[in-house]
Design a protein around this motif. Structure first.
Motif, PDB file in Angstrom:
ATOM      1  N   THR A  66       1.097  -1.352  -0.101  1.00 10.97           N
ATOM      2  CA  THR A  66       0.097   0.028  -0.045  1.00 10.97           C
ATOM      3  C   THR A  66       1.190   1.103  -0.099  1.00 10.97           C
ATOM      4  O   THR A  66       0.184   2.369  -0.756  1.00 10.97           O
ATOM      5  N   ASP A  67       2.325   1.281   0.644  1.00 11.06           N
ATOM      6  CA  ASP A  67       2.282   2.470   1.021  1.00 11.06           C
ATOM      7  C   ASP A  67       3.383   2.440  -1.040  1.00 11.06           C
ATOM      8  O   ASP A  67       3.696   3.804  -1.662  1.00 11.06           O
ATOM      9  N   HIS A  68       4.274   1.054  -1.500  1.00 14.80           N
ATOM     10  CA  HIS A  68       4.322   1.995  -2.129  1.00 14.80           C
ATOM     11  C   HIS A  68       3.328   2.261  -3.233  1.00 14.80           C
ATOM     12  O   HIS A  68       3.551   3.135  -5.222  1.00 14.80           O
ATOM     13  N   ALA A  69       2.337   2.079  -3.283  1.00 15.25           N
ATOM     14  CA  ALA A  69       1.389   2.438  -3.773  1.00 15.25           C
ATOM     15  C   ALA A  69       0.632   3.955  -4.349  1.00 15.25           C
ATOM     16  O   ALA A  69       0.187   4.583  -5.008  1.00 15.25           O
ATOM     17  N   ARG A  70       1.824   4.386  -2.721  1.00 21.58           N
ATOM     18  CA  ARG A  70       1.199   5.646  -2.763  1.00 21.58           C
ATOM     19  C   ARG A  70       2.086   6.692  -3.294  1.00 21.58           C
ATOM     20  O   ARG A  70       1.981   8.139  -3.467  1.00 21.58           O
ATOM     21  N   LEU A  71       3.578   6.405  -4.018  1.00 21.80           N
ATOM     22  CA  LEU A  71       4.135   6.983  -4.587  1.00 21.80           C
ATOM     23  C   LEU A  71       3.539   7.679  -6.403  1.00 21.80           C
ATOM     24  O   LEU A  71       3.363   6.644  -6.572  1.00 21.80           O
ATOM     25  N   ARG A  72       4.706   8.481  -6.069  1.00 20.63           N
ATOM     26  CA  ARG A  72       4.112   8.910  -7.342  1.00 20.63           C
ATOM     27  C   ARG A  72       5.219   8.623  -8.740  1.00 20.63           C
ATOM     28  O   ARG A  72       6.247   9.716  -8.305  1.00 20.63           O
ATOM     29  N   ILE A  73       5.367   8.100  -9.640  1.00 15.10           N
ATOM     30  CA  ILE A  73       6.721   8.012 -10.512  1.00 15.10           C
ATOM     31  C   ILE A  73       6.967   9.779 -10.804  1.00 15.10           C
ATOM     32  O   ILE A  73       8.344   9.785 -11.037  1.00 15.10           O
ATOM     33  N   GLU A  74       6.693  10.557 -11.551  1.00 15.17           N
ATOM     34  CA  GLU A  74       6.647  11.760 -11.358  1.00 15.17           C
ATOM     35  C   GLU A  74       7.792  12.454 -10.317  1.00 15.17           C
ATOM     36  O   GLU A  74       8.359  13.428 -10.384  1.00 15.17           O
ATOM     37  N   ASP A  75       7.361  11.575  -8.849  1.00 11.04           N
ATOM     38  CA  ASP A  75       8.293  11.961  -8.140  1.00 11.04           C
ATOM     39  C   ASP A  75       9.298  11.888  -7.221  1.00 11.04           C
ATOM     40  O   ASP A  75      10.311  12.273  -6.858  1.00 11.04           O
ATOM     41  N   ALA A  76      10.343  10.450  -8.646  1.00 10.66           N
ATOM     42  CA  ALA A  76      11.217   9.704  -8.133  1.00 10.66           C
ATOM     43  C   ALA A  76      12.303  10.872  -8.592  1.00 10.66           C
ATOM     44  O   ALA A  76      12.125  11.791  -9.237  1.00 10.66           O
ATOM     45  N   VAL A  77      13.134  10.789  -7.736  1.00 10.16           N
ATOM     46  CA  VAL A  77      15.087  11.327  -8.049  1.00 10.16           C
ATOM     47  C   VAL A  77      15.300  10.951  -9.307  1.00 10.16           C
ATOM     48  O   VAL A  77      16.529  11.728  -9.741  1.00 10.16           O
ATOM     49  N   ASN A  78      14.988   9.454  -9.455  1.00  9.31           N
ATOM     50  CA  ASN A  78      15.872   9.081 -11.069  1.00  9.31           C
ATOM     51  C   ASN A  78      14.991   8.777 -11.665  1.00  9.31           C
ATOM     52  O   ASN A  78      14.005   8.472 -11.776  1.00  9.31           O
ATOM     53  N   GLU A  79      15.563   8.798 -13.467  1.00  8.31           N
ATOM     54  CA  GLU A  79      15.154   7.752 -14.469  1.00  8.31           C
ATOM     55  C   GLU A  79      15.374   6.852 -14.652  1.00  8.31           C
ATOM     56  O   GLU A  79      14.690   6.172 -15.773  1.00  8.31           O
ATOM     57  N   LEU A  80      16.432   5.932 -14.101  1.00  4.24           N
ATOM     58  CA  LEU A  80      17.083   5.202 -14.706  1.00  4.24           C
ATOM     59  C   LEU A  80      17.184   4.029 -13.511  1.00  4.24           C
ATOM     60  O   LEU A  80      17.528   4.618 -12.769  1.00  4.24           O
ATOM     61  N   CYS A  81      16.409   2.959 -13.709  1.00  3.18           N
ATOM     62  CA  CYS A  81      16.900   1.787 -12.747  1.00  3.18           C
ATOM     63  C   CYS A  81      18.368   1.864 -12.244  1.00  3.18           C
ATOM     64  O   CYS A  81      19.695   1.563 -13.242  1.00  3.18           O
ATOM     65  N   PRO A  82      18.387   2.028 -10.706  1.00  3.35           N
ATOM     66  CA  PRO A  82      20.230   1.769 -10.695  1.00  3.35           C
ATOM     67  C   PRO A  82      21.072   0.651 -10.520  1.00  3.35           C
ATOM     68  O   PRO A  82      22.087   0.388 -10.933  1.00  3.35           O
ATOM     69  N   TRP A  83      20.690  -0.435 -10.349  1.00  2.00           N
ATOM     70  CA  TRP A  83      20.424  -1.596 -10.828  1.00  2.00           C
ATOM     71  C   TRP A  83      21.120  -2.288 -12.168  1.00  2.00           C
ATOM     72  O   TRP A  83      21.792  -2.988 -12.453  1.00  2.00           O
ATOM     73  N   SER A  84      20.007  -2.071 -13.409  1.00  2.00           N
ATOM     74  CA  SER A  84      20.191  -2.220 -14.630  1.00  2.00           C
ATOM     75  C   SER A  84      20.196  -1.403 -15.606  1.00  2.00           C
ATOM     76  O   SER A  84      20.689  -1.732 -16.501  1.00  2.00           O
ATOM     77  N   GLY A  85      19.981   0.300 -15.439  1.00  2.00           N
ATOM     78  CA  GLY A  85      20.166   1.521 -16.353  1.00  2.00           C
ATOM     79  C   GLY A  85      19.091   1.443 -16.724  1.00  2.00           C
ATOM     80  O   GLY A  85      18.912   1.423 -18.075  1.00  2.00           O
ATOM     81  N   LYS A  86      17.620   0.470 -17.216  1.00  5.45           N
ATOM     82  CA  LYS A  86      16.510   0.421 -17.625  1.00  5.45           C
ATOM     83  C   LYS A  86      15.691   1.671 -16.571  1.00  5.45           C
ATOM     84  O   LYS A  86      15.753   2.319 -15.604  1.00  5.45           O
ATOM     85  N   PRO A  87      14.902   2.250 -17.617  1.00  4.39           N
ATOM     86  CA  PRO A  87      13.742   3.070 -17.081  1.00  4.39           C
ATOM     87  C   PRO A  87      12.912   2.592 -16.422  1.00  4.39           C
ATOM     88  O   PRO A  87      12.731   1.287 -15.908  1.00  4.39           O
TER      89      PRO A  87
END
Length: 73
Positions: free
Chosen positions: A4-25
């Motif tokens: 539920t906590d994860h579902a409340r987060l918004r992608i537009e608020d993310a500090v990054n655009e690429l995954c730090p593990w894979s480098g994918k969006p």
């Protein structure tokens, strides 16, 4: 964090655009909070791996702090 906590987060608020593990969006279903900031990953597995790593290191740091506090007494 819970599902539920994860579902409340918004992608537009993310500090990054690429995954730090894979480098994918990053993906909207793969967000977490780190130090008060939304961090994105390419899939829930990468997000969960990050959270497990944080929990591991936080536990190790707390153990070290407790041991150091005992030495200083």
């Amino acid at each position: 964090m819970t599902r539920t906590d994860h579902a409340r987060l918004r992608i537009e608020d993310a500090v990054n655009e690429l995954c730090p593990w894979s480098g994918k969006p990053i993906a909207a279903d793969s967000l977490t909070l780190y130090n008060g900031a939304v961090v994105g990953f390419c899939n829930p597995d990468c997000r969960d791996k990050f959270e497990r790593a944080l929990n591991h290191f936080e536990g190790a740091l707390q153990a070290r702090r407790a041991a150091s506090a005992g030495v200083d007494e």
